[in-house]
Design a protein around this motif. Sequence first.
Motif, PDB file in Angstrom:
ATOM      1  N   LYS A 101      -5.701  40.625  -7.794  1.00  0.00           N
ATOM      2  CA  LYS A 101      -5.738  41.789  -6.910  1.00  0.00           C
ATOM      3  C   LYS A 101      -6.940  41.742  -5.976  1.00  0.00           C
ATOM      4  CE  LYS A 101      -2.911  44.975  -9.554  1.00  0.00           C
ATOM      5  NZ  LYS A 101      -2.873  45.985 -10.626  1.00  0.00           N
ATOM      6  N   ILE A 104      -5.863  39.566  -3.254  1.00  0.00           N
ATOM      7  CA  ILE A 104      -4.941  40.250  -2.343  1.00  0.00           C
ATOM      8  C   ILE A 104      -5.728  41.120  -1.377  1.00  0.00           C
ATOM      9  CG2 ILE A 104      -3.146  42.000  -2.218  1.00  0.00           C
ATOM     10  CD1 ILE A 104      -2.027  40.930  -4.825  1.00  0.00           C
ATOM     11  N   GLU A 105      -6.664  41.856  -1.955  1.00  0.00           N
ATOM     12  CA  GLU A 105      -7.528  42.711  -1.138  1.00  0.00           C
ATOM     13  C   GLU A 105      -8.167  41.901  -0.008  1.00  0.00           C
ATOM     14  OE1 GLU A 105      -8.781  46.654  -0.805  1.00  0.00           O
ATOM     15  OE2 GLU A 105      -7.550  45.767  -2.396  1.00  0.00           O
ATOM     16  N   GLU A 106      -8.713  40.773  -0.391  1.00  0.00           N
ATOM     17  CA  GLU A 106      -9.504  39.985   0.556  1.00  0.00           C
ATOM     18  C   GLU A 106      -8.633  39.282   1.592  1.00  0.00           C
ATOM     19  OE1 GLU A 106     -12.427  37.591  -1.284  1.00  0.00           O
ATOM     20  OE2 GLU A 106     -12.670  36.251   0.431  1.00  0.00           O
TER      21      GLU A 106
ATOM     22  N   MET B  10       4.097  44.122  -3.790  1.00  0.00           N
ATOM     23  CA  MET B  10       2.961  44.632  -3.037  1.00  0.00           C
ATOM     24  C   MET B  10       3.334  44.880  -1.571  1.00  0.00           C
ATOM     25  SD  MET B  10      -0.100  44.784  -4.719  1.00  0.00           S
ATOM     26  CE  MET B  10      -0.342  44.646  -6.494  1.00  0.00           C
ATOM     27  N   TYR B  67     -14.271  40.720   9.752  1.00  0.00           N
ATOM     28  CA  TYR B  67     -14.405  39.498  10.543  1.00  0.00           C
ATOM     29  C   TYR B  67     -14.524  39.836  12.015  1.00  0.00           C
ATOM     30  CZ  TYR B  67     -13.191  37.702   6.081  1.00  0.00           C
ATOM     31  OH  TYR B  67     -13.210  37.438   4.738  1.00  0.00           O
TER      32      TYR B  67
END
Lengths: 364, 364
Positions: A101, A104-106, B10, B67
């Motif tokens: 997770k 996924i976040e990143e 997700m 970023y």
Amino acid sequence: MIGYYHFINMEEKAENKKVGIKEIAKLANVSIATVDRVLNNRKDVSDKTRAKVQAIIKEHNYQPNLYARALSVKNNLSFAVLIPKTSSQTGYWDLCLKGIKQGIEEFSTFGISIDIFLYDQEDVRTFLKMSEDVLSRNFNAVVIAPIFITETTRFVEECKKRRIESIFVNSDIKGCSSLGYIGPDLYSTGRLAANLTSYLVPANSKVLILNIARGLQNYAYLNTKIEGYTDYLNKLDRSFEILNIDIPSNNYEEIAIDLLRHVNNIEPDLIFVTNSRVSVVGRFFDEYRNIKKPHIIGFDFLTENVDFLANGMVDFLICQRPDKQGYLALNYLYRHFLLKDVKENFKPMPIDILTVENYLFYEN
Amino acid sequence: MIGYYHFINMEEKAENKKVGIKEIAKLANVSIATVDRVLNNRKDVSDKTRAKVQAIIKEHNYQPNLYARALSVKNNLSFAVLIPKTSSQTGYWDLCLKGIKQGIEEFSTFGISIDIFLYDQEDVRTFLKMSEDVLSRNFNAVVIAPIFITETTRFVEECKKRRIESIFVNSDIKGCSSLGYIGPDLYSTGRLAANLTSYLVPANSKVLILNIARGLQNYAYLNTKIEGYTDYLNKLDRSFEILNIDIPSNNYEEIAIDLLRHVNNIEPDLIFVTNSRVSVVGRFFDEYRNIKKPHIIGFDFLTENVDFLANGMVDFLICQRPDKQGYLALNYLYRHFLLKDVKENFKPMPIDILTVENYLFYEN
DNA sequence: CAACATCTCGTTAACGTTACCGAAATGATT
DNA sequence: AATCATTTCGGTAACGTTAACGAGATGTTG
């Protein structure tokens, strides 16, 4: 000036940090588009200009700005994660999921979509169903925890046909996945447990290797650990009496009955629990106070295990950072597809030793 | 449909990942500049619109694209690093430097310039000179390894006056630095060593605590370790005989003479070397084979130490990831200044246990 | 009410890279 | 020599954010 000191100034480095694609273009007398083509060695560049640009790139040690790249590129990569779901017996796979997770976040920032498929590690049919589901969509890569050896092998073959990359976590099937394995060296993990065992008990001790889980035949990787463990102890030549016992159950009451019988029969000085079910053994000796508690070694930083580490019931917990494994797998895929960075061949994960005195600081 | 399986999708999350500053602006019926002002809570926004925008930000769970931010912002931050230089006696500080350099590599992309100042930990004058040099330039923050307590305290006071942030690594002076401390809990580190000691030797054993280094009076943090060590052993109540010996030298021949005398005199069952000089003790017992080798515990993943771990001379090496400390310090500064992310109050670093069986996989 | 200060807000050019589109040059085919 | 295909290359919009600049609205003072 004082006699003896040392000073490193990094400013030279900071000065020429600014070499961007634009400067390279100017120096090579071409457009930035051409430089980009050279950098990503695409076609549509003559050999002559390619060489010229490459020379200048090398000369100025150009390093691409990954953030700009990440910002610019609009990919629609999609990864699948295929691991066991956490059972009521052990929260191990929750840890792995935690790392997933985080990944996924990143990586969702980059437009990567990641789907998680959880199968029941006690029911091979759920794995087959899940792997079909994975194939029915069009993923670019899949992270797999290979519990069912033959089924996973067949699945990976199918992935290869469809040019879907695969990477293993937690345990490995040698030479199977297309991108490799991220996890501990299980043989060494067993050896480490034996090494700690040798510190805990004197010569001539009785050592009980305990495998607890329903469907034990599926957990082939446990054997690798046991091999490492017994190899080490046998080589020590301390006349240990080593016994290997299976308790193929997930029910505490059942396990307790078996355990009581074996413990009374064997009277072990040390119990080595080969997986994360060590808390079950801890609970057992917590309840049967009249039985002399042996030393206990087990695996994994689960809250229930840590509780027994904290109260002195368990001596050592060996941990393999499952969350980091999950994260690293996704991180590797990200780098594999987005950066041109994939030099590495994975080293095995570190094997951590936890005791009552250092577990508090063990974060992942 | 097979009975029992689980599936997490997700995609919902992936769907609304795209909420950028632009969408927020459109939804709030303002310009992106205003949204930016709200996000970075700058002025020039009326309370009404601020509230409206904030509501929409929260509603859509907007997450800034770091970023893009990194790409956009053109800062000229500069950090200083003030740590001991690696002496001929121990390569410890090279490890820390390694992490620092990794940080420089990573953060120079953001226009952050980082200068390294190395002082001689045996000569306080070099520290004074270096700290003056730091003050003479105009850094935004400084990473410090505080060896000389009073001098460092004074230096940090001066930094505070000039609004230069400070952060400690390796060891701490309580409440001194402006941003905190990144490193191990030294008392617990000592306790862990004692915990391992209790596994290595039986009751009534003789335990030798060995402090080796010139200028020992400067290494105040060693006492914290020793405290943890003795507190633990005393509480165990195993009638250990504990001796604390200083050998204030950096020269092997000198050390060997002292050591020979003490070892012959005491005949210890275990030696606890309180710093990274454990390889010296290893070498000693390698040379004096006729003396019965005690168990040995020491610190730090230096190649020379690992050699003695590998050949069985040293039982345990306790490590505190100095390179990660260095990297984390810079990473924290980066986040402190560039992201608005600074929620964390540092937890102590993990304390790692290395044996002959797991050191191969210990990377940082 | 004129003059000016202040508050609020929008427009826009950057940051470094990617990738699409089309122009120019060259080669191949009639 | 005319046409078409191919190779080689440049121009430029876009990614999401920041910040400089200036425009308009509102408030304040004489």
